[in-house]
Design a protein around this motif. Sequence first.
Motif, PDB file in Angstrom:
ATOM      1  N   VAL A  71      34.800  47.636  43.221  1.00 10.47           N
ATOM      2  CA  VAL A  71      35.640  46.726  42.441  1.00 10.47           C
ATOM      3  C   VAL A  71      35.996  47.396  41.118  1.00 10.47           C
ATOM      4  CG1 VAL A  71      35.739  44.498  41.273  1.00 10.47           C
ATOM      5  CG2 VAL A  71      34.671  44.681  43.536  1.00 10.47           C
ATOM      6  N   HIS A  72      37.297  47.456  40.839  1.00  5.73           N
ATOM      7  CA  HIS A  72      37.789  48.068  39.602  1.00  5.73           C
ATOM      8  C   HIS A  72      38.042  47.040  38.514  1.00  5.73           C
ATOM      9  CE1 HIS A  72      38.107  51.650  41.980  1.00  5.73           C
ATOM     10  NE2 HIS A  72      39.007  51.091  42.772  1.00  5.73           N
ATOM     11  N   SER A  73      38.543  45.860  38.924  1.00  2.80           N
ATOM     12  CA  SER A  73      38.801  44.826  37.920  1.00  2.80           C
ATOM     13  C   SER A  73      38.909  43.473  38.605  1.00  2.80           C
ATOM     14  CB  SER A  73      40.092  45.123  37.139  1.00  2.80           C
ATOM     15  OG  SER A  73      41.206  45.132  37.994  1.00  2.80           O
ATOM     16  N   THR A  74      38.688  42.447  37.795  1.00  3.94           N
ATOM     17  CA  THR A  74      38.832  41.070  38.263  1.00  3.94           C
ATOM     18  C   THR A  74      39.561  40.279  37.188  1.00  3.94           C
ATOM     19  OG1 THR A  74      36.698  40.388  37.343  1.00  3.94           O
ATOM     20  CG2 THR A  74      36.703  41.132  39.638  1.00  3.94           C
ATOM     21  N   LEU A  75      40.276  39.279  37.644  1.00  6.75           N
ATOM     22  CA  LEU A  75      40.975  38.377  36.744  1.00  6.75           C
ATOM     23  C   LEU A  75      40.779  36.974  37.294  1.00  6.75           C
ATOM     24  CD1 LEU A  75      42.969  37.944  34.362  1.00  6.75           C
ATOM     25  CD2 LEU A  75      44.816  38.227  36.031  1.00  6.75           C
ATOM     26  N   ARG A  76      40.393  36.056  36.434  1.00  8.23           N
ATOM     27  CA  ARG A  76      40.155  34.677  36.876  1.00  8.23           C
ATOM     28  C   ARG A  76      41.074  33.733  36.131  1.00  8.23           C
ATOM     29  NH1 ARG A  76      33.887  34.404  35.685  1.00  8.23           N
ATOM     30  NH2 ARG A  76      34.732  35.245  33.786  1.00  8.23           N
ATOM     31  N   ILE A  82      41.450  37.200  41.172  1.00  6.36           N
ATOM     32  CA  ILE A  82      42.138  38.367  41.703  1.00  6.36           C
ATOM     33  C   ILE A  82      41.195  39.550  41.540  1.00  6.36           C
ATOM     34  CG2 ILE A  82      44.152  39.871  41.505  1.00  6.36           C
ATOM     35  CD1 ILE A  82      45.522  37.444  40.068  1.00  6.36           C
ATOM     36  N   VAL A  83      41.000  40.276  42.634  1.00  8.78           N
ATOM     37  CA  VAL A  83      40.085  41.412  42.624  1.00  8.78           C
ATOM     38  C   VAL A  83      40.864  42.655  43.045  1.00  8.78           C
ATOM     39  CG1 VAL A  83      37.960  42.370  43.597  1.00  8.78           C
ATOM     40  CG2 VAL A  83      38.152  39.904  43.211  1.00  8.78           C
ATOM     41  N   ARG A  84      40.809  43.688  42.217  1.00 12.76           N
ATOM     42  CA  ARG A  84      41.418  44.981  42.551  1.00 12.76           C
ATOM     43  C   ARG A  84      40.283  45.922  42.907  1.00 12.76           C
ATOM     44  NH1 ARG A  84      42.709  49.700  39.917  1.00 12.76           N
ATOM     45  NH2 ARG A  84      41.868  48.883  37.973  1.00 12.76           N
ATOM     46  N   LEU A  85      40.353  46.513  44.102  1.00 13.74           N
ATOM     47  CA  LEU A  85      39.232  47.326  44.575  1.00 13.74           C
ATOM     48  C   LEU A  85      39.700  48.457  45.469  1.00 13.74           C
ATOM     49  CD1 LEU A  85      38.428  46.569  47.829  1.00 13.74           C
ATOM     50  CD2 LEU A  85      38.104  44.372  46.710  1.00 13.74           C
ATOM     51  N   THR A  86      38.796  49.379  45.703  1.00 12.48           N
ATOM     52  CA  THR A  86      38.996  50.419  46.714  1.00 12.48           C
ATOM     53  C   THR A  86      37.953  50.199  47.785  1.00 12.48           C
ATOM     54  OG1 THR A  86      39.838  51.989  45.091  1.00 12.48           O
ATOM     55  CG2 THR A  86      39.049  52.903  47.186  1.00 12.48           C
TER      56      THR A  86
END
Length: 124
Positions: A71-76, A82-86
């Motif tokens: 997980v690179h970043s999350t936004l709530r 929203i989760v940005r991941l590889t």
Amino acid sequence: MVVHMDAIHALHRALEAGRSGDELRQYFTADAVTVEHPNLIKPMGERMPLAAMLTASAKGAELLSSQKYDVHSTLRSGDTAIVRLTWTGVLRTGDQLVAHIAQFFELRDGLISSIETYDCYEPF
């Protein structure tokens, strides 16, 4: 309502630990759905209710020797996360798949009620 990331993080850890099928049911509401937008593996995309998600996870687990969610970043915001991941998956053949993913989660009562995912796979 404030989104708690616990269910999302727990789901990713369970998948990394090799859990699949009914072992994942505890993270979802009974009416949960997932929408996977078109990608290299599913060119037409797919929408699945919970039962189909669990079946698909079991089939996927049969193909993989391991998988990792970085997980690179999350936004709530409200009930949305929203989760940005590889994602890195190692097939039982030893081949590796890598996808850069944006996942949009809706949560209700601490459980995942929907996942909308955009998976951008690196060339195979």
